[in-house]
Write a protein that holds these residues in place. Structure first.
Motif, PDB file in Angstrom:
ATOM      1  N   GLU A 161      21.409  72.276   4.596  1.00 51.90           N
ATOM      2  CA  GLU A 161      21.281  71.694   3.262  1.00 51.90           C
ATOM      3  C   GLU A 161      22.175  70.460   3.183  1.00 51.90           C
ATOM      4  OE1 GLU A 161      22.038  72.869  -1.431  1.00 51.90           O
ATOM      5  OE2 GLU A 161      22.333  74.340   0.164  1.00 51.90           O
ATOM      6  N   THR A 195      23.689  67.342   1.183  1.00 53.34           N
ATOM      7  CA  THR A 195      23.979  66.857  -0.159  1.00 53.34           C
ATOM      8  C   THR A 195      23.703  65.367  -0.246  1.00 53.34           C
ATOM      9  OG1 THR A 195      25.701  68.538  -0.418  1.00 53.34           O
ATOM     10  CG2 THR A 195      25.754  66.657  -1.930  1.00 53.34           C
ATOM     11  N   VAL A 217      24.335  61.792  -1.580  1.00 50.34           N
ATOM     12  CA  VAL A 217      25.507  61.112  -2.137  1.00 50.34           C
ATOM     13  C   VAL A 217      25.261  59.618  -2.348  1.00 50.34           C
ATOM     14  CG1 VAL A 217      27.116  62.787  -1.143  1.00 50.34           C
ATOM     15  CG2 VAL A 217      26.496  60.744   0.170  1.00 50.34           C
ATOM     16  N   SER A 257      27.466  71.447   4.798  1.00 49.44           N
ATOM     17  CA  SER A 257      26.874  71.262   3.478  1.00 49.44           C
ATOM     18  C   SER A 257      27.888  70.634   2.517  1.00 49.44           C
ATOM     19  CB  SER A 257      26.394  72.606   2.917  1.00 49.44           C
ATOM     20  OG  SER A 257      25.829  72.446   1.634  1.00 49.44           O
ATOM     21  N   GLY A 258      27.591  69.415   2.073  1.00 53.83           N
ATOM     22  CA  GLY A 258      28.474  68.717   1.158  1.00 53.83           C
ATOM     23  C   GLY A 258      29.655  68.047   1.809  1.00 53.83           C
ATOM     24  N   HIS A 313      32.020  67.078  -1.133  1.00 54.30           N
ATOM     25  CA  HIS A 313      31.403  66.819  -2.425  1.00 54.30           C
ATOM     26  C   HIS A 313      31.118  68.130  -3.160  1.00 54.30           C
ATOM     27  CE1 HIS A 313      30.477  62.441  -1.975  1.00 54.30           C
ATOM     28  NE2 HIS A 313      30.782  62.762  -0.723  1.00 54.30           N
ATOM     29  N   GLY A 363      28.988  68.580  -6.409  1.00 56.68           N
ATOM     30  CA  GLY A 363      28.206  67.938  -7.461  1.00 56.68           C
ATOM     31  C   GLY A 363      28.521  66.452  -7.489  1.00 56.68           C
TER      32      GLY A 363
END
Length: 261
Positions: A70, A72, A74, A174-175, A220, A222
């Motif tokens: 997944e 993210t 940005v 992820s993120g 990150h 959100g």
């Protein structure tokens, strides 16, 4: 005799009739058994094929899942702030003298802080962008140098820095992104030289462009994100005053947080 012959004929006809009735029933029964076996075998083959197809599809889905993460998104503008520590190393020496033994080295550490902003452009797992940073690096180093048999107190202080640099990153989880940044910093320096004999002091302000690089990680959540990075400003001649030259370089470590608009 006649009656006995009729009885025998009757029994024979009865037996033949019974045999004729039983034989088709057995044939039909056998046919049903064959059909049931064929149906069962066909169903078993179909079930095996279905199971193999399901297993194949299951393996494909698992492979797809295991090979994909997944990511993210940005992309967009962002801004934030950092705080950290700065470790500066200055070298003072007589003008025109490159002998290392004649150079006086002085190191100093201090707090640093600043604000940053930029734009991210994401292509799959690759992140590219451009970032600006305005910071304060108040580290000041002081030492004693000797020029023409006269001892002087020399000091170099950085007042601020402004930099712009492209950066490139990669989604490692992820993120989470790892990144490197390479660009230039415009740094303001204040160079002081004070005679020990008569306390005469000379000051000089200089602005220099220094190559700076940094490596860091960014997580990150959100629209918010946090980061940690380690940076370096490469060796640069900061200036000369009253026959004394000074060059400087530094390392820094910082943490920060920001927001994506």
């Amino acid at each position: 005799m006649e009656s006995r012959r009729y009885i025998s004929q009757f029994l024979l006809n009865s037996i033949i009739s019974v045999l004729m009735l039983v034989s088709p029933t057995q044939c039909f029964a056998s046919g049903d058994d064959i059909d049931d076996d064929m149906i069962a075998e066909s169903a078993s083959a179909e079930e095996r094929a279905h199971r193999q197809q399901s297993e194949k599809e299951g393996r494909g889905a698992s492979t797809t899942y295991s090979n994909s993460r997944e990511i993210t998104a940005v992309t967009g503008f962002y801004a934030g702030g950092i705080v950290g520590m700065d470790f500066v190393s200055n070298r003072f020496h007589k003008d025109g003298k490159d002998d290392e033994s004649k150079k006086v080295k002085k190191s100093k550490s201090g707090f640093t802080g600043g604000i940053f902003g930029g734009y991210n452009f994401q292509i799959g797992e690759i992140l590219v962008g451009l970032e600006c940073l305005i910071g304060m690096k108040p580290s000041k180093s002081e030492t004693e140098v000797e020029v023409e048999s006269e001892k002087k107190d020399a000091s170099l202080k950085r007042s601020y820095n402004f930099g712009i640099a492209p950066r490139i990153g990669y989604a490692v989880w992820s993120g989470g992104f790892g990144y490197i940044r390479l660009g230039t910093d415009v740094v303001g320096y204040r160079f002081n030289l004070k005679n020990k004999s008569d306390s005469k002091e000379t000051k000089k302000n200089k602005h220099k462009c220094i190559i700076q690089t940094a490596i860091g990680i960014e997580q990150h959540f959100g629209s918010w994100f946090v980061r940690a990075e380690c940076g370096k400003c490469f060796n640069k001649k900061a200036g000369a005053i009253d026959g004394v030259n000074v060059s400087t370089r530094s390392w820094s470590g910082s943490v920060g947080a920001g927001y994506r608009f």
